[in-house]
Design an enzyme around this catalytic site. Structure first.
Site, mmCIF file in Angstrom:
data_model
loop_
_atom_site.group_PDB
_atom_site.id
_atom_site.type_symbol
_atom_site.label_atom_id
_atom_site.label_comp_id
_atom_site.label_asym_id
_atom_site.label_seq_id
_atom_site.Cartn_x
_atom_site.Cartn_y
_atom_site.Cartn_z
ATOM 1 N N HIS A 275 -6.230 -4.650 -5.480
ATOM 2 C CA HIS A 275 -6.763 -4.538 -4.110
ATOM 3 C C HIS A 275 -5.930 -3.581 -3.249
ATOM 4 O O HIS A 275 -5.774 -3.803 -2.047
ATOM 5 C CB HIS A 275 -6.879 -5.926 -3.477
ATOM 6 C CG HIS A 275 -5.582 -6.701 -3.416
ATOM 7 N ND1 HIS A 275 -5.511 -8.053 -3.598
ATOM 8 C CD2 HIS A 275 -4.301 -6.287 -3.187
ATOM 9 C CE1 HIS A 275 -4.259 -8.447 -3.464
ATOM 10 N NE2 HIS A 275 -3.503 -7.392 -3.217
ATOM 11 N N HIS B 92 -1.560 -10.981 3.007
ATOM 12 C CA HIS B 92 -0.246 -10.328 2.956
ATOM 13 C C HIS B 92 0.456 -10.466 4.306
ATOM 14 O O HIS B 92 0.669 -9.475 5.008
ATOM 15 C CB HIS B 92 -0.402 -8.858 2.588
ATOM 16 C CG HIS B 92 -1.096 -8.632 1.261
ATOM 17 N ND1 HIS B 92 -2.441 -8.786 1.089
ATOM 18 C CD2 HIS B 92 -0.610 -8.254 0.056
ATOM 19 C CE1 HIS B 92 -2.765 -8.504 -0.174
ATOM 20 N NE2 HIS B 92 -1.673 -8.191 -0.821
ATOM 21 N N HIS C 78 2.930 -3.693 -10.215
ATOM 22 C CA HIS C 78 3.457 -2.933 -9.072
ATOM 23 C C HIS C 78 4.597 -3.676 -8.395
ATOM 24 O O HIS C 78 4.641 -4.892 -8.386
ATOM 25 C CB HIS C 78 2.388 -2.534 -8.054
ATOM 26 C CG HIS C 78 1.665 -3.636 -7.309
ATOM 27 N ND1 HIS C 78 0.959 -4.641 -7.934
ATOM 28 C CD2 HIS C 78 1.501 -3.863 -5.983
ATOM 29 C CE1 HIS C 78 0.380 -5.423 -7.029
ATOM 30 N NE2 HIS C 78 0.709 -4.979 -5.828
ATOM 31 N N GLU D 1 0.562 -10.933 -8.523
ATOM 32 C CA GLU D 1 -0.787 -11.142 -7.963
ATOM 33 C C GLU D 1 -1.862 -11.352 -9.045
ATOM 34 O O GLU D 1 -2.884 -11.986 -8.789
ATOM 35 C CB GLU D 1 -1.204 -9.946 -7.095
ATOM 36 C CG GLU D 1 -0.478 -9.865 -5.767
ATOM 37 C CD GLU D 1 -0.882 -8.632 -4.971
ATOM 38 O OE1 GLU D 1 -0.605 -8.606 -3.767
ATOM 39 O OE2 GLU D 1 -1.467 -7.676 -5.543
HETATM 40 C C1 DHB Z 1 -0.156 -1.774 -2.652
HETATM 41 C C2 DHB Z 1 -0.728 -2.693 -3.529
HETATM 42 C C3 DHB Z 1 -1.007 -3.992 -3.093
HETATM 43 O O1 DHB Z 1 -1.537 -4.966 -3.896
HETATM 44 C C4 DHB Z 1 -0.736 -4.370 -1.792
HETATM 45 O O2 DHB Z 1 -1.065 -5.608 -1.398
HETATM 46 C C5 DHB Z 1 -0.151 -3.452 -0.915
HETATM 47 C C6 DHB Z 1 0.133 -2.153 -1.349
HETATM 48 C C7 DHB Z 1 0.126 -0.366 -3.083
HETATM 49 O O3 DHB Z 1 0.131 -0.073 -4.264
HETATM 50 O O4 DHB Z 1 0.343 0.485 -2.206
HETATM 51 FE FE FE Z 2 -1.477 -7.070 -2.754
#
Ligand code: DHB
Ligand code: FE
Length: 296
Positions: free
Chosen positions: A12, A59, A193, A240
């Protein structure tokens, strides 16, 4: 009776939403990502869900350190996009389905899942970006949405096993709803990530691919993976992907892959997309298609 038409898993990443909102989807950086979404868009257009249950994490937008529900179900009439610092995204307000949401609340709570019930909340990129991925830029979202917000940002998060079991219970609740509803369920977030700290930018393609393979065929085993392993292998925010297990739990043990796509990078994230149908349904569709062909 209500019916599960399938499940969709997707990262997302907020900048995917920004690319949609600012007309950048065909720019060289984004075009491969948006091209990879096309079969998922075609699928949802074809299965036409009346309602999507979207499992996402907030978030620190609507919820923050003062209030951290582990599982929060949106039972309200509508949910507006949250202002995450640049004004709310120019996307439609999400229309809920209070009657179905209350049915889910009743069944899940009586099935021993102690949900927080939310009448009023804004929804952040965790929920609005998957909608843009599935439906593009309509004037109004083409189906009702029930937000299911899971705490993924503040220790202690719920386990994969708990999320998978919740998905199972959601399936029982859907199957017991007397109304005629076509229900899709989205699991969002991940894949690998890490947004901050020494390992910011960490991507683990091999782990993600193996995780996807096993997520499809042996979800109960994937549900046993610890948060520590996920964070070690896929970065702090890689955790996540645990929310995808709620979606997987709501499907049959045996599923067919309608679409699978993986692309690095999308912002700081390994972008993953998966569309699954219960094998029993895919077989039936193919059978109906073959029958129609035979009948000319
Ligand atoms: C990014 C990915 C995420 O899942 C999020 O909540 C905020 C930022 C990103 O890759 O920039
Ligand atoms: Fe996220």
């Amino acid at each position: 009776m209500a019916k599960v038409v399938g499940g969709l898993g997707t990262s997302h990443v907020p900048s995917i939403g920004a690319a949609v909102d600012h007309g950048k989807t065909q720019e060289p950086y984004w075009k491969p990502v948006f091209d990879g979404m096309l079969p998922a868009k075609a699928w949802i257009e074809q299965v036409k869900p009346d309602v999507c249950i979207i499992v996402y994490n907030d978030h620190a937008s609507r919820f923050a350190l003062d209030l951290i529900p582990t599982f929060a179900l949106g039972v309200g009439e509508s949910f507006a996009p949250h202002d995450e610092g640049y004004g709310p995204r120019p996307v439609p307000t999400v229309e809920g389905h209070p009657e179905f949401a209350w049915h889910l609340a009743e069944r899940l709570i009586q099935d021993d899942f102690d949900l927080t019930l939310v009448h009023e909340m804004t929804v952040d990129h965790g929920l609005t970006v998957p909608l843009s991925i599935a439906f593009g830029q309509p004037e109004a979202w083409p189906c009702r949405v029930i937000p299911l917000c899971v705490n993924m940002i503040q220790y202690p998060q719920p386990s994969g096993k708990r999320c998978y079991q919740l998905g199972r219970a959601i399936r029982r609740a859907i199957d017991s709803y007397p109304g005629d509803l076509r229900v899709a369920i989205f699991g969002t977030g991940g894949l690998s990530h890490q947004l901050q700290g020494e390992r910011a930018g960490l991507i683990n393609r091999e782990y993600d691919q193996r995780w996807l393979d096993r997520f499809i065929t042996e979800p109960a085993e994937v549900a046993k993976i610890s948060a520590v392993e996920l964070m070690r292998e896929t970065g702090s925010e890689g955790i996540e992907c645990t929310m995808w297990l709620v979606m997987r739990g709501a499907l049959d043990d045996t599923v067919d892959v309608v679409h699978r796509f993986y692309h690095v990078p999308a912002s700081n994230t390994a972008y993953g997309l998966l569309v699954l149908e219960n094998s029993a349904d895919t077989g039936a569709e193919q059978h109906r298609g073959a029958e129609a062909e035979a009948l000319g």
